[in-house]
Design a protein around this motif. Sequence first.
Motif, short mmCIF file in Angstrom:
data_model
loop_
_atom_site.label_atom_id
_atom_site.label_comp_id
_atom_site.label_asym_id
_atom_site.label_seq_id
_atom_site.Cartn_x
_atom_site.Cartn_y
_atom_site.Cartn_z
N UNK A 43 0.84 -1.20 0.00
CA UNK A 43 0.00 0.00 0.00
C UNK A 43 0.87 1.25 0.00
N UNK A 44 1.89 1.25 0.88
CA UNK A 44 2.83 2.36 0.93
C UNK A 44 4.09 1.88 1.63
N UNK A 45 5.23 2.44 1.24
CA UNK A 45 6.51 2.09 1.85
C UNK A 45 6.95 3.19 2.81
N UNK A 46 7.68 2.80 3.84
CA UNK A 46 8.23 3.78 4.78
C UNK A 46 9.07 4.80 4.03
N UNK A 47 8.89 6.07 4.36
CA UNK A 47 9.63 7.13 3.71
C UNK A 47 8.88 7.82 2.59
N UNK A 58 -13.40 -2.78 2.99
CA UNK A 58 -13.31 -4.20 3.33
C UNK A 58 -11.87 -4.66 3.13
N UNK A 59 -11.50 -5.71 3.86
CA UNK A 59 -10.14 -6.21 3.77
C UNK A 59 -9.35 -5.95 5.03
N UNK A 60 -8.04 -6.03 4.94
CA UNK A 60 -7.18 -5.85 6.10
C UNK A 60 -5.78 -5.43 5.66
N UNK A 61 -5.18 -4.52 6.41
CA UNK A 61 -3.82 -4.08 6.17
C UNK A 61 -3.01 -4.21 7.45
N UNK A 98 6.24 3.93 8.60
CA UNK A 98 6.01 2.48 8.51
C UNK A 98 5.66 2.11 7.07
N UNK A 99 5.84 0.84 6.78
CA UNK A 99 5.37 0.29 5.51
C UNK A 99 4.05 -0.42 5.76
N UNK A 100 3.14 -0.31 4.82
CA UNK A 100 1.81 -0.90 4.98
C UNK A 100 1.54 -1.85 3.82
N UNK A 101 1.11 -3.06 4.17
CA UNK A 101 0.85 -4.11 3.19
C UNK A 101 -0.54 -4.69 3.43
N UNK A 102 -1.21 -5.11 2.36
CA UNK A 102 -2.52 -5.72 2.51
C UNK A 102 -2.37 -7.18 2.93
#
Length: 221
Positions: A43-47, A58-61, A98-102
Amino acid sequence: MEKKIINALTRCPLFNNVSEQHLIDIVEGAKYKLVKFDKKDIYILAGMPYRHVDLIVEGEMVARMVSLSGKSVEVSRLVGGDLVAPAFIFAKDNLMPVSVETEKETTVLRMSKPDFVELIDTNPVLRRNFITILSNIDVFLTKKMRVLSLFTVREKVGYFLKEAAGKQGSNVVQLNKSRQEIAESFGIQKFSLLRTMSELQEAGAIRVEGKRITILDRNKL
């Protein structure tokens, strides 16, 4: 408007004390789009700067902080109804720490920052709710920093079990995370978590039965 969108918005703290019909009226008058992500998408990387206002339909990260040595700490998990990184929406330095991933297929309701500003500026209830959200984040991060930086592994495990028991209203804790996920949330190795839980069980503090953990003696945690 799709029912799943209404359900997600109803769970979102931003819309506390807003009737379903008023919520529908608010959102139908707002500018937004739905964006979909596959499982294990970044979803997004740190920095990277946070440029949008996203609410999970709906869903989860999962948000993780990774050190230079590769050590990973799970900061938070986001599910339907959660705003993503609300504290960074208006921050001057809005580079994500932080980095965010699904974790699974995820859909977000996305607004531009100017459109979000207009939304909360024209609705005092949403504005107060947003201030409350930011205040709660500050409290959560303060507690998280204290636990991560000052607690021993045993104290972290004890804190986790007491907190889970409080939320579930019982001394019998039903885990909804894997051992690996729990370890990451406290910045410790999985084997350290397992060893500590084994020591607590031998000491008579807990009884471990798979994902079911019974607290027998809180004074020993």
